[in-house]
Design a protein around this motif. Structure first.
Motif, PDB file in Angstrom:
ATOM      1  N   ARG A  18      44.559   4.626 -48.103  1.00 26.63           N
ATOM      2  CA  ARG A  18      44.386   3.216 -48.488  1.00 26.63           C
ATOM      3  C   ARG A  18      45.663   2.673 -49.132  1.00 26.63           C
ATOM      4  O   ARG A  18      46.022   1.520 -48.930  1.00 26.63           O
ATOM      5  CB  ARG A  18      43.188   3.120 -49.454  1.00 26.63           C
ATOM      6  N   HIS A  21      47.945   2.014 -46.268  1.00 23.50           N
ATOM      7  CA  HIS A  21      47.515   0.734 -45.651  1.00 23.50           C
ATOM      8  C   HIS A  21      48.070  -0.440 -46.465  1.00 23.50           C
ATOM      9  O   HIS A  21      48.581  -1.419 -45.907  1.00 23.50           O
ATOM     10  CB  HIS A  21      45.984   0.702 -45.585  1.00 23.50           C
ATOM     11  N   LYS A  54      38.780  -1.492 -54.174  1.00 25.44           N
ATOM     12  CA  LYS A  54      38.104  -0.847 -53.034  1.00 25.44           C
ATOM     13  C   LYS A  54      37.319   0.418 -53.411  1.00 25.44           C
ATOM     14  O   LYS A  54      36.280   0.699 -52.816  1.00 25.44           O
ATOM     15  CB  LYS A  54      39.173  -0.514 -51.981  1.00 25.44           C
ATOM     16  N   HIS A 109      40.232 -12.214 -48.947  1.00 29.76           N
ATOM     17  CA  HIS A 109      40.920 -11.478 -47.879  1.00 29.76           C
ATOM     18  C   HIS A 109      39.979 -10.827 -46.861  1.00 29.76           C
ATOM     19  O   HIS A 109      40.372 -10.572 -45.732  1.00 29.76           O
ATOM     20  CB  HIS A 109      41.899 -10.433 -48.450  1.00 29.76           C
ATOM     21  N   THR A 110      38.729 -10.580 -47.225  1.00 26.04           N
ATOM     22  CA  THR A 110      37.816  -9.920 -46.277  1.00 26.04           C
ATOM     23  C   THR A 110      37.106 -10.918 -45.371  1.00 26.04           C
ATOM     24  O   THR A 110      36.952 -10.672 -44.171  1.00 26.04           O
ATOM     25  CB  THR A 110      36.767  -9.089 -47.039  1.00 26.04           C
ATOM     26  N   ARG A 133      46.265  -0.499 -37.914  1.00 21.87           N
ATOM     27  CA  ARG A 133      44.938  -0.923 -37.455  1.00 21.87           C
ATOM     28  C   ARG A 133      44.777  -0.701 -35.959  1.00 21.87           C
ATOM     29  O   ARG A 133      45.713  -0.950 -35.173  1.00 21.87           O
ATOM     30  CB  ARG A 133      44.729  -2.411 -37.735  1.00 21.87           C
ATOM     31  N   LYS A 170      24.530  -8.212 -40.985  1.00 24.28           N
ATOM     32  CA  LYS A 170      24.530  -9.564 -41.559  1.00 24.28           C
ATOM     33  C   LYS A 170      25.959 -10.092 -41.615  1.00 24.28           C
ATOM     34  O   LYS A 170      26.902  -9.337 -41.849  1.00 24.28           O
ATOM     35  CB  LYS A 170      24.010  -9.526 -42.989  1.00 24.28           C
ATOM     36  N   TYR A 172      28.304 -12.776 -43.653  1.00 20.97           N
ATOM     37  CA  TYR A 172      28.377 -13.596 -44.867  1.00 20.97           C
ATOM     38  C   TYR A 172      28.763 -15.037 -44.486  1.00 20.97           C
ATOM     39  O   TYR A 172      29.629 -15.235 -43.630  1.00 20.97           O
ATOM     40  CB  TYR A 172      29.414 -12.990 -45.814  1.00 20.97           C
ATOM     41  N   THR A 175      32.344 -16.021 -43.885  1.00 21.83           N
ATOM     42  CA  THR A 175      32.948 -15.468 -42.668  1.00 21.83           C
ATOM     43  C   THR A 175      32.786 -16.474 -41.522  1.00 21.83           C
ATOM     44  O   THR A 175      33.734 -16.738 -40.771  1.00 21.83           O
ATOM     45  CB  THR A 175      32.293 -14.105 -42.326  1.00 21.83           C
TER      46      THR A 175
HETATM   47  O1  DGI Z   1      39.393  -3.483 -47.080  1.00 23.59           O
HETATM   48  P1  DGI Z   1      39.897  -3.307 -45.669  1.00 23.59           P
HETATM   49  O2  DGI Z   1      39.196  -2.216 -44.932  1.00 23.59           O
HETATM   50  O3  DGI Z   1      41.382  -3.157 -45.595  1.00 23.59           O
HETATM   51  O4  DGI Z   1      39.584  -4.651 -44.866  1.00 23.59           O
HETATM   52  P2  DGI Z   1      38.608  -5.854 -45.251  1.00 23.59           P
HETATM   53  O5  DGI Z   1      38.619  -6.132 -46.702  1.00 23.59           O
HETATM   54  O6  DGI Z   1      38.970  -6.966 -44.343  1.00 23.59           O
HETATM   55  O7  DGI Z   1      37.161  -5.290 -44.905  1.00 23.59           O
HETATM   56  C1  DGI Z   1      36.853  -5.179 -43.577  1.00 23.59           C
HETATM   57  C2  DGI Z   1      35.406  -4.841 -43.421  1.00 23.59           C
HETATM   58  O8  DGI Z   1      34.597  -5.894 -43.908  1.00 23.59           O
HETATM   59  C3  DGI Z   1      35.118  -4.649 -41.962  1.00 23.59           C
HETATM   60  O9  DGI Z   1      34.389  -3.440 -41.818  1.00 23.59           O
HETATM   61  C4  DGI Z   1      34.270  -5.818 -41.604  1.00 23.59           C
HETATM   62  C5  DGI Z   1      33.640  -6.165 -42.916  1.00 23.59           C
HETATM   63  N1  DGI Z   1      33.242  -7.569 -42.989  1.00 23.59           N
HETATM   64  C6  DGI Z   1      33.996  -8.678 -42.908  1.00 23.59           C
HETATM   65  N2  DGI Z   1      33.226  -9.773 -42.954  1.00 23.59           N
HETATM   66  C7  DGI Z   1      31.952  -9.331 -43.093  1.00 23.59           C
HETATM   67  C8  DGI Z   1      31.965  -7.933 -43.122  1.00 23.59           C
HETATM   68  N3  DGI Z   1      30.861  -7.167 -43.240  1.00 23.59           N
HETATM   69  C9  DGI Z   1      29.673  -7.804 -43.317  1.00 23.59           C
HETATM   70  N4  DGI Z   1      28.574  -7.071 -43.416  1.00 23.59           N
HETATM   71  N5  DGI Z   1      29.574  -9.171 -43.279  1.00 23.59           N
HETATM   72  C10 DGI Z   1      30.680  -9.973 -43.180  1.00 23.59           C
HETATM   73  O10 DGI Z   1      30.561 -11.207 -43.173  1.00 23.59           O
END
Ligand code: DGI
Ligand code: FE
Ligand code: FE
Ligand code: FE
Length: 187
Positions: A18, A21, A54, A109-110, A133, A170, A172, A175
């Motif tokens: 991590r 990354h 994380k 960021h997610t 990735r 699900k 979010y 997203t």
């Molecule tokens: O923390 P990283 O692994 O570097 O990356 P990240 O923070 O972008 O997390 C990615 C993960 O989050 C990936 O497995 C998809 C998930 N994710 C992103 N949007 C959503 C989600 N998971 C759910 N359940 N719902 C979402 O809206």
């Protein structure tokens, strides 16, 4: 804060893959910031701290969500979504990073969100396309990222939603909001 100091702080919070990354997200963020006119130092700092939370215990993150001004609906969704918003707050309190633009980029960021700043997009996209990735379709997003930041972010968002839906997970609301908003700016 200097890069070396920031990296030393974050290294203690993360497992080795991590952390590696994180370095790649930092390099990619700086490159995208240069290209699209975001503040390079802010991009560097946000990238270094983007996954700060994380590996925090889920119970600890849950406590922060309940006790702090964080969206409570996060608790109804997968805990993978918690480390951004909780991480931004932890980085503020524990590390003393106060720049609201940097903290916002960490926070979203997610998922992304409506009205992402160029800095938000840079960190969001760097996290998705960093060279380590191997998501299906990531090469196409890398290619588009050389020319069109909004379109590349939209594609990343679309690919993530497609992946989640195909696994009956699900999604979010933010997203979806990011996907819709980026589609508007893509034209
Ligand atoms: O923390 P990283 O692994 O570097 O990356 P990240 O923070 O972008 O997390 C990615 C993960 O989050 C990936 O497995 C998809 C998930 N994710 C992103 N949007 C959503 C989600 N998971 C759910 N359940 N719902 C979402 O809206
Ligand atoms: Fe993350
Ligand atoms: Fe991501
Ligand atoms: Fe990440």
């Amino acid at each position: 804060m200097q890069r070396d100091k920031a990296l030393a702080i974050v290294e203690k919070q993360l497992k080795k893959p991590r952390y590696e990354h994180t370095i790649r997200v930092m390099d990619t963020s700086i490159k995208l910031a240069k290209q699209y006119g975001a503040d390079e130092k802010k991009a560097e700092l946000a990238a270094i701290f983007h996954d700060y939370a994380k590996y925090r215990p889920l119970e600890e993150m849950k406590r922060w969500i309940i006790a702090e001004q964080l969206p409570k609906d996060l608790l109804d969704y997968h805990h993978e979504l918690w480390h951004g918003p909780v991480g931004a707050l932890m980085v503020k309190r524990e590390v003393g990073i106060s720049d609201p633009e940097v903290l916002h980029s960490i926070s979203v960021h997610t998922t992304g969100c409506v009205g992402m700043s160029v800095l938000d997009k840079v960190v969001f996209l760097a996290d998705y396309i960093e060279p380590g990735r191997a998501f299906p379709g990531v090469d196409e997003v890398r290619k588009v990222s050389e020319k069109d930041l909004d379109k590349a972010c939209w594609m990343a968002s679309r690919n993530t939603i497609n992946m989640l839906v195909s696994l009956n997970r699900k999604v979010y609301p933010d997203t979806f909001h990011a996907y819709n908003d980026l589609l508007n700016s893509t034209g």
